[in-house]
Design a protein around this motif. Structure first.
Motif, PDB file in Angstrom:
ATOM      1  N   GLY A  24       3.455   3.321  17.304  1.00 32.18           N
ATOM      2  CA  GLY A  24       3.259   1.914  17.634  1.00 32.18           C
ATOM      3  C   GLY A  24       3.311   1.248  18.690  1.00 32.18           C
ATOM      4  O   GLY A  24       3.743   0.107  18.862  1.00 32.18           O
ATOM      5  N   VAL A  31      -0.640   1.993   8.722  1.00 31.15           N
ATOM      6  CA  VAL A  31      -2.034   1.450   9.321  1.00 31.15           C
ATOM      7  C   VAL A  31      -2.139   2.200  10.762  1.00 31.15           C
ATOM      8  O   VAL A  31      -3.061   2.541  11.082  1.00 31.15           O
ATOM      9  CB  VAL A  31      -1.697   0.191   9.702  1.00 31.15           C
ATOM     10  CG1 VAL A  31      -2.415  -0.598  10.725  1.00 31.15           C
ATOM     11  CG2 VAL A  31      -1.911  -0.645   8.364  1.00 31.15           C
ATOM     12  N   ALA A  32      -0.833   2.510  11.476  1.00 30.88           N
ATOM     13  CA  ALA A  32      -0.797   3.262  12.546  1.00 30.88           C
ATOM     14  C   ALA A  32      -1.617   4.506  12.557  1.00 30.88           C
ATOM     15  O   ALA A  32      -2.221   5.115  13.306  1.00 30.88           O
ATOM     16  CB  ALA A  32       0.459   3.536  13.216  1.00 30.88           C
ATOM     17  N   ARG A  88       0.478   6.165  17.021  1.00 30.28           N
ATOM     18  CA  ARG A  88       1.234   6.441  15.623  1.00 30.28           C
ATOM     19  C   ARG A  88       2.691   6.112  15.911  1.00 30.28           C
ATOM     20  O   ARG A  88       3.426   5.751  14.995  1.00 30.28           O
ATOM     21  CB  ARG A  88       1.282   8.038  15.309  1.00 30.28           C
ATOM     22  CG  ARG A  88      -0.110   8.480  14.736  1.00 30.28           C
ATOM     23  CD  ARG A  88       0.157   9.867  14.132  1.00 30.28           C
ATOM     24  NE  ARG A  88      -1.033  10.295  13.582  1.00 30.28           N
ATOM     25  CZ  ARG A  88      -1.872  11.392  13.975  1.00 30.28           C
ATOM     26  NH1 ARG A  88      -1.232  12.078  15.025  1.00 30.28           N
ATOM     27  NH2 ARG A  88      -2.944  11.570  13.544  1.00 30.28           N
ATOM     28  N   THR A  93       6.326   3.285   5.610  1.00 30.96           N
ATOM     29  CA  THR A  93       5.945   1.875   5.676  1.00 30.96           C
ATOM     30  C   THR A  93       4.662   1.452   5.823  1.00 30.96           C
ATOM     31  O   THR A  93       3.803   2.298   6.270  1.00 30.96           O
ATOM     32  CB  THR A  93       6.944   1.175   6.698  1.00 30.96           C
ATOM     33  OG1 THR A  93       6.332   1.939   8.073  1.00 30.96           O
ATOM     34  CG2 THR A  93       8.328   1.552   6.401  1.00 30.96           C
ATOM     35  N   LEU A  94       4.179   0.120   5.446  1.00 30.32           N
ATOM     36  CA  LEU A  94       2.941  -0.315   5.802  1.00 30.32           C
ATOM     37  C   LEU A  94       2.288  -0.299   7.332  1.00 30.32           C
ATOM     38  O   LEU A  94       1.286   0.363   7.572  1.00 30.32           O
ATOM     39  CB  LEU A  94       2.696  -1.665   5.198  1.00 30.32           C
ATOM     40  CG  LEU A  94       1.155  -2.298   5.574  1.00 30.32           C
ATOM     41  CD1 LEU A  94       0.147  -1.478   4.769  1.00 30.32           C
ATOM     42  CD2 LEU A  94       1.181  -3.758   5.084  1.00 30.32           C
ATOM     43  N   GLU A  95       3.475  -0.414   8.069  1.00 31.77           N
ATOM     44  CA  GLU A  95       2.897  -0.269   9.477  1.00 31.77           C
ATOM     45  C   GLU A  95       2.608   1.187  10.026  1.00 31.77           C
ATOM     46  O   GLU A  95       1.872   1.615  10.686  1.00 31.77           O
ATOM     47  CB  GLU A  95       4.172  -0.730  10.436  1.00 31.77           C
ATOM     48  CG  GLU A  95       4.260  -2.205  10.433  1.00 31.77           C
ATOM     49  CD  GLU A  95       5.383  -2.618   9.225  1.00 31.77           C
ATOM     50  OE1 GLU A  95       5.864  -2.062   8.461  1.00 31.77           O
ATOM     51  OE2 GLU A  95       5.245  -4.031   8.752  1.00 31.77           O
ATOM     52  N   LYS A  96       3.619   2.101   9.507  1.00 27.06           N
ATOM     53  CA  LYS A  96       3.139   3.696   9.681  1.00 27.06           C
ATOM     54  C   LYS A  96       2.005   3.939   9.203  1.00 27.06           C
ATOM     55  O   LYS A  96       1.254   4.795   9.904  1.00 27.06           O
ATOM     56  CB  LYS A  96       4.399   4.490   9.167  1.00 27.06           C
ATOM     57  CG  LYS A  96       5.617   4.242   9.944  1.00 27.06           C
ATOM     58  CD  LYS A  96       6.609   5.248   9.475  1.00 27.06           C
ATOM     59  CE  LYS A  96       8.122   5.077  10.285  1.00 27.06           C
ATOM     60  NZ  LYS A  96       9.066   5.890   9.701  1.00 27.06           N
ATOM     61  N   GLN A 126      -5.328   4.025  12.204  1.00 27.81           N
ATOM     62  CA  GLN A 126      -5.822   3.823  13.429  1.00 27.81           C
ATOM     63  C   GLN A 126      -6.154   5.050  14.282  1.00 27.81           C
ATOM     64  O   GLN A 126      -7.194   5.126  14.825  1.00 27.81           O
ATOM     65  CB  GLN A 126      -5.066   2.790  13.949  1.00 27.81           C
ATOM     66  CG  GLN A 126      -5.363   1.254  13.363  1.00 27.81           C
ATOM     67  CD  GLN A 126      -4.493   0.424  14.382  1.00 27.81           C
ATOM     68  OE1 GLN A 126      -3.497   0.660  15.023  1.00 27.81           O
ATOM     69  NE2 GLN A 126      -4.649  -0.816  14.357  1.00 27.81           N
TER      70      GLN A 126
END
Length: 167
Positions: A155, A22-23, A153, A17-20, A26
């Protein structure tokens, strides 16, 4: 059950996913700003040497400007006189930002239970990771950095989003 199947499909097809993503990005590009005040700072400085090599975590760039950092490593005892500059450095950092309190003095005042030493840096800035020890070995700081990467990672939001910012 369905969520476990979905995770295994993601792993098998190498999708995410996009959230994973990005995490992961980061956590792989955290730039530390150091706030070394006492003997813990010597141990903190040694993590950039070839023996510990934090460059493998994307952290080889220690920033001397808080505006280019997203991790503040506070190492050593913080006096009441140093609390306002520490808070100013924290306020100038980019968001999202994380804080590691390194050593017994930064975490709780250590053996200095007197009127000059702040009894825990979390009274000034919200702390994400506490690294115990007096002074903690570089391996302990590496463990704290790895735990911070796991939190990012997974979140978990930074401490200032969870607890709010200390006044």
């Amino acid at each position: 059950m369905f969520e476990q199947e979905l995770d295994s499909i993601e792993d098998a097809l190498l999708i995410t996913t996009l959230e994973k993503a990005v995490a992961w990005a980061q956590s792989s590009s955290v730039w530390p700003d150091t706030f070394g005040l006492a003997c813990c700072a010597i141990e903190m400085m040694s993590i950039v040497s070839s023996r510990y090599d934090i460059a493998r975590f994307g952290m080889e760039r220690f920033s001397s400007s808080p505006r280019q950092a997203d991790l503040l490593i506070v190492s050593g005892r913080v006096t009441h006189k140093m609390a306002p500059p520490l808070r100013q450095v924290y306020d100038q950092m980019l968001e999202p930002k994380w804080v590691i309190a390194m050593g017994a003095c930064a975490s709780s005042g250590g053996m200095f239970n007197n009127y000059t030493v702040l009894q825990g840096v979390d009274k000034i800035v919200p702390v994400d990771i506490h690294v115990p020890g007096c002074p903690p070995r570089p391996e302990a700081l590496m463990e704290g950095i790895l735990r911070l990467h796991e939190k990012i990672r997974a979140g978990v939001p930074p401490a200032y989003e969870i607890r709010g910012v200390a006044e």
